[in-house]
Scaffold this active site. Sequence first.
Site, PDB file in Angstrom:
ATOM      1  N   GLY A  18     -45.798  -4.976   0.118  1.00  0.00           N
ATOM      2  CA  GLY A  18     -47.321  -5.590   0.644  1.00  0.00           C
ATOM      3  C   GLY A  18     -48.175  -4.987  -0.624  1.00  0.00           C
ATOM      4  O   GLY A  18     -49.363  -4.986  -0.170  1.00  0.00           O
ATOM      5  N   GLY A  20     -48.710  -6.421  -3.259  1.00  0.00           N
ATOM      6  CA  GLY A  20     -49.188  -7.479  -4.156  1.00  0.00           C
ATOM      7  C   GLY A  20     -48.264  -7.868  -5.398  1.00  0.00           C
ATOM      8  O   GLY A  20     -49.054  -8.577  -6.618  1.00  0.00           O
ATOM      9  N   LYS A  21     -47.232  -7.518  -5.307  1.00  0.00           N
ATOM     10  CA  LYS A  21     -46.207  -7.772  -6.391  1.00  0.00           C
ATOM     11  C   LYS A  21     -46.191  -9.410  -6.950  1.00  0.00           C
ATOM     12  O   LYS A  21     -46.285  -9.879  -8.050  1.00  0.00           O
ATOM     13  CB  LYS A  21     -44.838  -7.343  -6.436  1.00  0.00           C
ATOM     14  CG  LYS A  21     -44.482  -5.846  -6.016  1.00  0.00           C
ATOM     15  CD  LYS A  21     -43.113  -5.660  -5.773  1.00  0.00           C
ATOM     16  CE  LYS A  21     -42.714  -6.268  -4.692  1.00  0.00           C
ATOM     17  NZ  LYS A  21     -43.179  -5.673  -3.519  1.00  0.00           N
ATOM     18  N   THR A  22     -45.996 -10.288  -5.744  1.00  0.00           N
ATOM     19  CA  THR A  22     -45.634 -11.395  -5.957  1.00  0.00           C
ATOM     20  C   THR A  22     -46.936 -12.183  -6.577  1.00  0.00           C
ATOM     21  O   THR A  22     -46.933 -12.957  -7.407  1.00  0.00           O
ATOM     22  CB  THR A  22     -45.384 -12.281  -4.550  1.00  0.00           C
ATOM     23  OG1 THR A  22     -44.187 -11.796  -4.174  1.00  0.00           O
ATOM     24  CG2 THR A  22     -45.132 -13.785  -4.784  1.00  0.00           C
ATOM     25  N   SER A  23     -48.198 -11.915  -5.907  1.00  0.00           N
ATOM     26  CA  SER A  23     -49.488 -12.228  -6.169  1.00  0.00           C
ATOM     27  C   SER A  23     -49.724 -12.046  -7.734  1.00  0.00           C
ATOM     28  O   SER A  23     -49.922 -13.024  -8.489  1.00  0.00           O
ATOM     29  CB  SER A  23     -50.649 -11.539  -5.468  1.00  0.00           C
ATOM     30  OG  SER A  23     -50.383 -12.099  -4.240  1.00  0.00           O
ATOM     31  N   ASP A  45     -36.242 -11.682  -4.662  1.00  0.00           N
ATOM     32  CA  ASP A  45     -36.412 -11.109  -3.416  1.00  0.00           C
ATOM     33  C   ASP A  45     -35.544 -12.151  -2.394  1.00  0.00           C
ATOM     34  O   ASP A  45     -35.826 -13.344  -2.384  1.00  0.00           O
ATOM     35  CB  ASP A  45     -37.997 -11.297  -2.825  1.00  0.00           C
ATOM     36  CG  ASP A  45     -38.187 -10.397  -1.696  1.00  0.00           C
ATOM     37  OD1 ASP A  45     -37.387 -10.270  -0.729  1.00  0.00           O
ATOM     38  OD2 ASP A  45     -39.407 -10.180  -1.435  1.00  0.00           O
ATOM     39  N   THR A 501     -49.768 -14.854   3.899  1.00  0.00           N
ATOM     40  CA  THR A 501     -48.170 -14.405   3.586  1.00  0.00           C
ATOM     41  C   THR A 501     -47.552 -13.810   4.438  1.00  0.00           C
ATOM     42  O   THR A 501     -46.372 -14.209   4.876  1.00  0.00           O
ATOM     43  CB  THR A 501     -48.578 -13.997   2.196  1.00  0.00           C
ATOM     44  OG1 THR A 501     -48.980 -15.106   1.107  1.00  0.00           O
ATOM     45  CG2 THR A 501     -47.049 -13.618   1.685  1.00  0.00           C
TER      46      THR A 501
END
Length: 595
Positions: A18, A20-23, A45, A501
């Site tokens: 949560g 914000g790694k993906t963003s 992931d 998300t």
Amino acid sequence: MPPTASGTPYLFFTGKGGVGKTSLACATAIRLADAGRRVLLVSTDPASNLDEMLGVELSRQPRDVPGVPGLMALNIDPEAAADAYRERVLAPFLGHAPETEVKKIREELSGACTTEIAAFDEFAGLLEATWRQQFDHVVFDTAPTGHTLRLLSLPRAWTDFLDSNTRGASCLGPHSGLTMRRERFSTALAALADPQLTTVVLVTRPERAALQEAERTAAELRALGLVHQRLVINGVFRPTASSDPIALAIREREQAALARMPPALRSLPAEQVPLRAFNMLGIEHLRALLDDSLQPPPERGITAPPPHPTASLSGLIDELAAPGHGFILVMGKGGVGKTTLACAIAAELATRGHPVHLSTTDPAAHVASTLEGSLPNLQVSRIDPRAETQAYIEKTLRRREAELDDEGRALLLEDLASPCTEEVAVFHAFSHLVSEARTSFVVLDTAPTGHTLLLLDATGAYHRQLTRNLPPEHLKLLTPLMRMRDPAYTRVLLVALPETTPVSEAAHLQEDLRRAGIEPWAWIINNSLLATGSQDALLRERMRAEAEQVARVVRDHARRVALVPWMAREPVGLERLHALTAHQARGESQPQPGG
């Protein structure tokens, strides 16, 4: 451009769920491609949502990302990888070995260990030099911390196991082909440890728990040899209304957390990325994440969420308490507040006089530090993979000691040294918790979605093996999966934030659970700003988007919904956890700034 200042070929974005790694991984990959670099974006992931964020359907093979020349992306899909791995292992036997032997090997390849090995094998392959010849950068969007640490430790774990395995221990069984991958493992280890090749971008939020987790992750990664690290503090709030009490409370809480940043993090190169008003979906928004000049204009005003018969956390707990016992699973994407809500529910049930066992499968969980105290009727534990593995090894040796000679004992010890043993040990501990709920409440704070799905896969594999091998007269036995499928025994609570998300992630998890025959009992939408009445422009824009997501959950996904408001004082400690369960989600008593 903060996360890419090092310029190494490999960039690993990791951190607590949560944050914000993906963003940030997507935004960084896009910016590198916009600068003329050839970039491959990879998700490790098991519960990846790269497809949704980038607006393209991804697979195990690299695909062009529309609108970003030079950028390709792929997902390491554990199930697809496992299928391909099984076919590769079985190929030499098909048509040459008896069907009974092929069937036996196929059964041995049906467990969660095979899924993990296959995903790891694909990951290790991406660290080979051939990928650096095709791309200037490979950007890894990793799973939440616990799962990622497990993945990154596997090259060394399997290398050590293969080096020490001189007797051909039975654990390898159908995985004996891993010995052919020794060079790949060594390459992976060398690439991860080389500061000229690999940069670890530790992503965190200006929050106490996230910063503590980043410190722990940094230390564990250094122990694995990943020493080239950077820190990015994502989602730093910049109030637009200086007199708004909610905006000031958020800012005060963040600054207090940053002031107490652990010393080990202060020594790292660090940058801050501001909180944005928009959801991170689509190339335009991802480009704007790292560029103040690209901020989209505000949209329309706030709409109220639709009414729903169950609107408070306390209302859900009333229903949960009624049977007097049961297995309560708190599940969802990392960073949505699972640990806090599991602690609040367990503490409230214990306060009402019920015996409660609160446990966690999350390697990054902070149950004890969230409770900050003890209660009568409340037992707290953690499924620690290392401790459970050691206990499992000792129990196995004791059980078989009488039947083994020295040679057999040595062979068994080599077998138990396999990285696969940890998955088996964790599953056994999980099974004990499921069974315990026959006479008391067991509240389980699960690991983030991908890690939990692998645990459920192990549960399903055990169920299939047991029901396949037992004679019909013994099928009255209840496996853990059977208990989890019983709605009178197990209540699954899906936790999400009121953002696109996390809601999509929870919806995907709900589909996976239903395929396993497990029906979620309720959704909890956490940290809602809708009841705060804030007048800050950025927060009001986020509230508008929130209302849309609440409506989406009620309309499309949930049978029961509890809306839990954002609290100005962080819900840590028994007193504040009680306030969380007592607070009415419709804003009957608005959260007040302070603390």
